[in-house]
Scaffold this motif. Sequence first.
Motif, PDB file in Angstrom:
ATOM      1  N   VAL A  44      16.631  -5.168 -47.133  1.00 16.11           N
ATOM      2  CA  VAL A  44      15.253  -4.881 -47.550  1.00 16.11           C
ATOM      3  C   VAL A  44      14.974  -3.387 -47.416  1.00 16.11           C
ATOM      4  CG1 VAL A  44      12.807  -5.297 -47.043  1.00 16.11           C
ATOM      5  CG2 VAL A  44      14.440  -7.196 -46.971  1.00 16.11           C
ATOM      6  N   ASP A  45      15.354  -2.811 -46.289  1.00 16.41           N
ATOM      7  CA  ASP A  45      15.108  -1.384 -46.052  1.00 16.41           C
ATOM      8  C   ASP A  45      15.813  -0.492 -47.066  1.00 16.41           C
ATOM      9  OD1 ASP A  45      13.336  -1.562 -43.923  1.00 16.41           O
ATOM     10  OD2 ASP A  45      14.934  -1.580 -42.426  1.00 16.41           O
ATOM     11  N   ALA A  46      17.000  -0.896 -47.491  1.00 12.71           N
ATOM     12  CA  ALA A  46      17.744  -0.088 -48.463  1.00 12.71           C
ATOM     13  C   ALA A  46      16.960   0.074 -49.758  1.00 12.71           C
ATOM     14  CB  ALA A  46      19.101  -0.721 -48.751  1.00 12.71           C
ATOM     15  N   LEU A  47      16.290  -0.973 -50.199  1.00 15.27           N
ATOM     16  CA  LEU A  47      15.485  -0.857 -51.418  1.00 15.27           C
ATOM     17  C   LEU A  47      14.117  -0.242 -51.134  1.00 15.27           C
ATOM     18  CD1 LEU A  47      16.309  -4.093 -53.399  1.00 15.27           C
ATOM     19  CD2 LEU A  47      16.791  -1.760 -54.034  1.00 15.27           C
ATOM     20  N   ALA A  48      13.530  -0.569 -50.003  1.00 18.89           N
ATOM     21  CA  ALA A  48      12.210  -0.025 -49.674  1.00 18.89           C
ATOM     22  C   ALA A  48      12.260   1.498 -49.515  1.00 18.89           C
ATOM     23  CB  ALA A  48      11.677  -0.665 -48.398  1.00 18.89           C
ATOM     24  N   ALA A  49      13.398   2.019 -49.082  1.00 20.71           N
ATOM     25  CA  ALA A  49      13.535   3.470 -48.889  1.00 20.71           C
ATOM     26  C   ALA A  49      13.787   4.205 -50.194  1.00 20.71           C
ATOM     27  CB  ALA A  49      14.679   3.750 -47.922  1.00 20.71           C
ATOM     28  N   SER A  50      14.180   3.474 -51.210  1.00 21.88           N
ATOM     29  CA  SER A  50      14.528   4.104 -52.485  1.00 21.88           C
ATOM     30  C   SER A  50      13.291   4.402 -53.321  1.00 21.88           C
ATOM     31  CB  SER A  50      15.448   3.157 -53.268  1.00 21.88           C
ATOM     32  OG  SER A  50      15.708   3.680 -54.547  1.00 21.88           O
ATOM     33  N   GLU A  51      13.397   5.410 -54.147  1.00 20.95           N
ATOM     34  CA  GLU A  51      12.323   5.703 -55.086  1.00 20.95           C
ATOM     35  C   GLU A  51      12.557   5.006 -56.426  1.00 20.95           C
ATOM     36  OE1 GLU A  51      11.329   9.802 -55.521  1.00 20.95           O
ATOM     37  OE2 GLU A  51      11.618  10.201 -53.396  1.00 20.95           O
ATOM     38  N   TYR A  52      13.714   4.398 -56.577  1.00 18.30           N
ATOM     39  CA  TYR A  52      14.095   3.796 -57.845  1.00 18.30           C
ATOM     40  C   TYR A  52      13.974   2.280 -57.796  1.00 18.30           C
ATOM     41  CZ  TYR A  52      16.018   8.425 -58.378  1.00 18.30           C
ATOM     42  OH  TYR A  52      16.167   9.786 -58.437  1.00 18.30           O
ATOM     43  N   GLU A  53      13.775   1.693 -58.969  1.00 21.39           N
ATOM     44  CA  GLU A  53      13.729   0.243 -59.058  1.00 21.39           C
ATOM     45  C   GLU A  53      15.104  -0.326 -58.741  1.00 21.39           C
ATOM     46  OE1 GLU A  53      12.168  -1.323 -62.661  1.00 21.39           O
ATOM     47  OE2 GLU A  53      10.290  -0.245 -62.483  1.00 21.39           O
ATOM     48  N   GLY A  54      15.121  -1.532 -58.223  1.00 18.05           N
ATOM     49  CA  GLY A  54      16.392  -2.177 -57.921  1.00 18.05           C
ATOM     50  C   GLY A  54      16.177  -3.581 -57.423  1.00 18.05           C
ATOM     51  N   THR A  55      17.271  -4.322 -57.355  1.00 10.09           N
ATOM     52  CA  THR A  55      17.254  -5.697 -56.870  1.00 10.09           C
ATOM     53  C   THR A  55      18.449  -5.898 -55.959  1.00 10.09           C
ATOM     54  OG1 THR A  55      16.263  -6.430 -58.941  1.00 10.09           O
ATOM     55  CG2 THR A  55      17.258  -8.117 -57.582  1.00 10.09           C
ATOM     56  N   ALA A  56      18.248  -6.666 -54.908  1.00  3.02           N
ATOM     57  CA  ALA A  56      19.344  -7.003 -53.997  1.00  3.02           C
ATOM     58  C   ALA A  56      19.134  -8.416 -53.477  1.00  3.02           C
ATOM     59  CB  ALA A  56      19.394  -6.022 -52.832  1.00  3.02           C
ATOM     60  N   THR A  57      20.247  -9.051 -53.148  1.00  2.00           N
ATOM     61  CA  THR A  57      20.209 -10.381 -52.567  1.00  2.00           C
ATOM     62  C   THR A  57      21.104 -10.387 -51.338  1.00  2.00           C
ATOM     63  OG1 THR A  57      19.907 -11.350 -54.751  1.00  2.00           O
ATOM     64  CG2 THR A  57      20.610 -12.831 -53.011  1.00  2.00           C
ATOM     65  N   HIS A  58      20.594 -10.963 -50.253  1.00  6.08           N
ATOM     66  CA  HIS A  58      21.379 -11.070 -49.024  1.00  6.08           C
ATOM     67  C   HIS A  58      21.458 -12.542 -48.635  1.00  6.08           C
ATOM     68  CE1 HIS A  58      23.152  -9.553 -45.316  1.00  6.08           C
ATOM     69  NE2 HIS A  58      22.556 -10.576 -44.753  1.00  6.08           N
ATOM     70  N   PRO A  59      22.673 -13.117 -48.560  1.00  5.40           N
ATOM     71  CA  PRO A  59      22.785 -14.533 -48.182  1.00  5.40           C
ATOM     72  C   PRO A  59      22.403 -14.751 -46.720  1.00  5.40           C
ATOM     73  CG  PRO A  59      24.955 -13.541 -48.369  1.00  5.40           C
ATOM     74  CD  PRO A  59      23.962 -12.502 -48.817  1.00  5.40           C
ATOM     75  N   VAL A  60      21.743 -15.859 -46.454  1.00  5.61           N
ATOM     76  CA  VAL A  60      21.381 -16.217 -45.080  1.00  5.61           C
ATOM     77  C   VAL A  60      21.715 -17.689 -44.849  1.00  5.61           C
ATOM     78  CG1 VAL A  60      19.559 -14.496 -44.816  1.00  5.61           C
ATOM     79  CG2 VAL A  60      18.984 -16.739 -45.690  1.00  5.61           C
ATOM     80  N   SER A  61      22.035 -18.003 -43.621  1.00  8.00           N
ATOM     81  CA  SER A  61      22.274 -19.396 -43.243  1.00  8.00           C
ATOM     82  C   SER A  61      21.252 -19.762 -42.173  1.00  8.00           C
ATOM     83  CB  SER A  61      23.699 -19.586 -42.737  1.00  8.00           C
ATOM     84  OG  SER A  61      23.946 -18.723 -41.649  1.00  8.00           O
ATOM     85  N   ALA A  62      20.044 -20.013 -42.633  1.00  9.46           N
ATOM     86  CA  ALA A  62      18.937 -20.341 -41.736  1.00  9.46           C
ATOM     87  C   ALA A  62      18.189 -21.558 -42.274  1.00  9.46           C
ATOM     88  CB  ALA A  62      17.991 -19.151 -41.622  1.00  9.46           C
ATOM     89  N   ASN A  63      17.562 -22.269 -41.363  1.00  7.78           N
ATOM     90  CA  ASN A  63      16.742 -23.414 -41.751  1.00  7.78           C
ATOM     91  C   ASN A  63      15.308 -23.003 -42.026  1.00  7.78           C
ATOM     92  OD1 ASN A  63      18.994 -24.974 -41.193  1.00  7.78           O
ATOM     93  ND2 ASN A  63      18.334 -25.412 -39.110  1.00  7.78           N
ATOM     94  N   ALA A  64      14.850 -21.973 -41.330  1.00  8.09           N
ATOM     95  CA  ALA A  64      13.458 -21.537 -41.454  1.00  8.09           C
ATOM     96  C   ALA A  64      13.399 -20.017 -41.499  1.00  8.09           C
ATOM     97  CB  ALA A  64      12.631 -22.061 -40.290  1.00  8.09           C
TER      98      ALA A  64
END
Length: 158
Positions: A44-64
Motif C-alpha cells: 500500500v505504501d509503495a503506491l501511496a508514496a508515488s505521484e503516478y497512477e498504479g495498481t498492485a495486489t498483495h496475496p494474504v492468507s487471513a480469515n478477517a
Amino acid sequence: MLDVAPGATYWFLGLAAASLVVVGVAADLPTRPPPDASAAANTVDALAASEYEGTATHPVSANAVRVTARSLSLRSSAGSSHATFAFAPVTPAPPGSALAAVARGAPPGERFESPRALAAAAETARRDARDADWRTASDSVRVRRVNWGEVRVTLVLA
C-alpha cells in the motif's frame, strides 16, 4: 517372580496423565505464523508514496481484515498482526461500493460524476473507517492509486 511396588502404579498413571497434557498443549499450538500485515502495508505504501497512477495486489492468507485510513490488520487461526501505513491516509474501499469498483480497475469517470465527487466519496470512506470492524478477508489486498484532475486517492480493497 517380578514384584511391582504399590507406588509404581500411581507413578505410571501420573506419567500417563502428564503425557496427555503435553500432547494436548502441543496440538493446540499454531502450525503456521500469523498473516503478515507489514508486507501488505508495504505494498500500500509503495503506491501511496508515488505521484503516478498504479495498481498492485498483495496475496494474504487471513480469515478477517480491518482497514482504516492509517492501518491494516489481518487475522487468522494462527493469530493476528497489525501494521500502520507510512504514507497515510489511504482510502479504504468498502466492498460493493463505487470506490471498490474503481479499486478493481473501473475508470473513475464511469463511477463518479466529477473529481470532486470522487474526493467526497473518499473522504466519507476514510471517516467511516475510523471505527472499522473486522470483516471477512478476500485472498488479496488490492491497491490502486488514482489521479483524476487535482484529486489524488490511494484506494485499498481487502
